[in-house]
Scaffold this motif. Structure first.
Motif, short mmCIF file in Angstrom:
data_model
loop_
_atom_site.label_atom_id
_atom_site.label_comp_id
_atom_site.label_asym_id
_atom_site.label_seq_id
_atom_site.Cartn_x
_atom_site.Cartn_y
_atom_site.Cartn_z
N ASP A 64 32.94 2.83 10.68
CA ASP A 64 33.76 2.89 9.47
C ASP A 64 33.31 4.13 8.71
O ASP A 64 32.25 4.14 8.08
N ILE A 65 34.08 5.20 8.80
CA ILE A 65 33.64 6.47 8.23
C ILE A 65 33.53 6.43 6.70
O ILE A 65 32.89 7.30 6.10
N SER A 66 34.14 5.42 6.08
CA SER A 66 34.05 5.31 4.62
C SER A 66 32.69 4.77 4.18
O SER A 66 32.36 4.79 3.00
N ASN A 67 31.88 4.29 5.14
CA ASN A 67 30.54 3.79 4.85
C ASN A 67 29.54 4.91 5.13
O ASN A 67 29.35 5.33 6.27
N GLU A 68 28.88 5.40 4.09
CA GLU A 68 28.01 6.56 4.21
C GLU A 68 26.91 6.37 5.25
O GLU A 68 26.68 7.24 6.10
N GLU A 69 26.23 5.24 5.20
CA GLU A 69 25.12 5.02 6.12
C GLU A 69 25.60 4.90 7.57
O GLU A 69 24.96 5.40 8.49
N LYS A 70 26.74 4.25 7.77
CA LYS A 70 27.27 4.11 9.13
C LYS A 70 27.71 5.46 9.68
O LYS A 70 27.55 5.73 10.88
N LEU A 71 28.25 6.30 8.82
CA LEU A 71 28.66 7.63 9.28
C LEU A 71 27.43 8.46 9.65
O LEU A 71 27.43 9.15 10.67
N LYS A 72 26.40 8.40 8.83
CA LYS A 72 25.16 9.10 9.14
C LYS A 72 24.58 8.63 10.47
O LYS A 72 24.13 9.43 11.29
N ASP A 73 24.59 7.31 10.67
CA ASP A 73 24.06 6.74 11.91
C ASP A 73 24.88 7.21 13.12
O ASP A 73 24.31 7.45 14.19
N ALA A 74 26.19 7.30 12.95
CA ALA A 74 27.05 7.74 14.05
C ALA A 74 26.70 9.18 14.45
O ALA A 74 26.57 9.48 15.65
N PHE A 75 26.55 10.06 13.48
CA PHE A 75 26.17 11.44 13.78
C PHE A 75 24.82 11.48 14.50
O PHE A 75 24.66 12.20 15.50
N LYS A 76 23.88 10.72 13.97
CA LYS A 76 22.53 10.71 14.56
C LYS A 76 22.57 10.23 16.00
O LYS A 76 21.95 10.81 16.90
N LEU A 102 41.16 3.57 -1.39
CA LEU A 102 40.82 3.67 0.04
C LEU A 102 41.33 4.98 0.63
O LEU A 102 40.65 5.62 1.44
N THR A 103 42.53 5.38 0.21
CA THR A 103 43.11 6.63 0.70
C THR A 103 42.25 7.83 0.31
O THR A 103 41.95 8.69 1.14
N ILE A 104 41.83 7.88 -0.95
CA ILE A 104 40.96 8.98 -1.40
C ILE A 104 39.61 8.92 -0.68
O ILE A 104 39.08 9.94 -0.23
N GLN A 105 39.07 7.72 -0.56
CA GLN A 105 37.77 7.55 0.09
C GLN A 105 37.80 8.02 1.55
O GLN A 105 36.92 8.75 2.00
N THR A 106 38.83 7.60 2.27
CA THR A 106 38.91 7.92 3.71
C THR A 106 39.32 9.36 3.95
O THR A 106 38.69 10.08 4.73
N ASN A 107 40.40 9.77 3.30
CA ASN A 107 40.99 11.08 3.60
C ASN A 107 40.23 12.25 3.01
O ASN A 107 40.29 13.36 3.57
N LEU A 108 39.52 12.04 1.91
CA LEU A 108 38.87 13.16 1.24
C LEU A 108 37.35 13.00 1.15
O LEU A 108 36.61 13.85 1.66
N ILE A 109 36.89 11.92 0.54
CA ILE A 109 35.44 11.76 0.34
C ILE A 109 34.71 11.70 1.67
O ILE A 109 33.70 12.38 1.88
N SER A 110 35.22 10.89 2.60
CA SER A 110 34.56 10.76 3.89
C SER A 110 34.65 12.05 4.70
O SER A 110 33.74 12.38 5.47
N LEU A 111 35.74 12.78 4.53
CA LEU A 111 35.88 14.07 5.21
C LEU A 111 34.87 15.08 4.67
O LEU A 111 34.25 15.83 5.44
N ILE A 112 34.68 15.08 3.36
CA ILE A 112 33.67 15.97 2.77
C ILE A 112 32.28 15.59 3.28
O ILE A 112 31.49 16.45 3.69
#
Length: 266
Positions: A64-76, A102-112
């Motif tokens: 879930d790319i909107s979850n900061e820790e999960k996204l970090k773990d995925a990259f790692k 959710l749209t702002i979180q997914t499309n912009l914040i998570s992309l940044i």
């Protein structure tokens, strides 16, 4: 950039444009990390790709790319698995005017956040070997979309962020090129979201207007968007560019007036 043996991470890779990206990258000889929230579709995607390519060249990482820790773990996990990261495609996105946060979180914040994570691994000053980042925006990021104001705002944000961080990369000598793609309507599952009231909220009453726009502009095949991606990756001169893809003009670039101070920042 020569793509053979490069490692690419694609978010929203299980279907639609992301699936076309994965296919195109594999055909060019890349290793591809498929990142997607939908586990079932993600596994199906990997299984299908394994029938065409060496199974060792892909890894599916549910996230879930909107979850900061999960996204970090995925990259790692991906960098640990393949040993490097050369290409990041921030593709995952949603169209939800009802749950606009959710749209702002997914499309912009998570992309940044994804872009910054990618830079951490790729920047030459961090010991990386450089690379390329491609952010997926939309024509709705360059023009008004009256029936999707929040989606449009998120994609305008992607365009502004991409152009700015690309300039920062140039000034800071990160060794990473950063560009964006703005397609028109594309034949993907997200296109069907306009029929769902839970997605469109108050704008569901205008879905016929959106259908009229689709008839006027036409609908693109995801494979053409993938061709645009490969062009951005292979041409080392492209940085901070906004690629537009439409049915009547195909792959082309948005033209901006030159910035008077840009040359001083090179």
């Amino acid at each position: 950039m020569h793509l053979a043996d490069k490692v690419a991470l694609v978010t929203g890779a299980a279907q639609g444009i992301g699936r076309a990206f994965a296919q195109a990258l594999l055909e060019k000889g890349c290793k591809v990390a498929l990142v997607d929230l939908n586990v079932e579709v993600g596994k199906t995607c990997k299984d299908a790709l394994d029938k065409q390519f060496d199974a060792q060249r892909t890894i599916f990482v549910p996230c879930d790319i909107s979850n900061e820790e999960k996204l970090k773990d995925a990259f790692k996990k991906i960098v640990h698995h393949f040993g490097q990261l050369d290409i990041l495609v921030n593709n995952a996105g949603v169209n939800n005017e009802n749950n606009w946060e959710l749209t702002i979180q997914t499309n912009l914040i998570s992309l940044i956040r994804g872009t910054y994570l990618g830079l951490e691994y790729m920047k030459t000053e961090n010991g990386g070997t450089g690379g390329a980042i491609v952010n997926i925006a939309s024509l709705a990021g360059l023009m008004p979309a009256p029936h999707q104001p929040v989606y449009s705002a998120s994609k305008h944000g992607v365009v502004g962020f991409t152009r700015s961080i690309a300039m920062a990369s140039s000034v800071g000598k990160y060794g990473v090129r950063i560009n964006a793609i703005c397609p028109g309507f594309v034949n993907t599952p997200i296109l069907q979201s306009i029929d769902k009231e839970e997605n469109m909220g108050q704008y569901s009453a205008y879905k016929e207007n959106i259908r009229d726009m689709m008839k006027f502009y036409g609908i693109l095949d995801p494979q053409l968007i993938a061709e645009g991606l490969i062009k951005l990756l292979e041409d080392d001169k492209l940085n901070g560019e906004i690629m537009k893809i439409t049915t009547n003009q195909g792959i082309h670039f948005h033209e901006y007036s030159p910035l008077p101070f840009h040359s001083k920042m090179q």
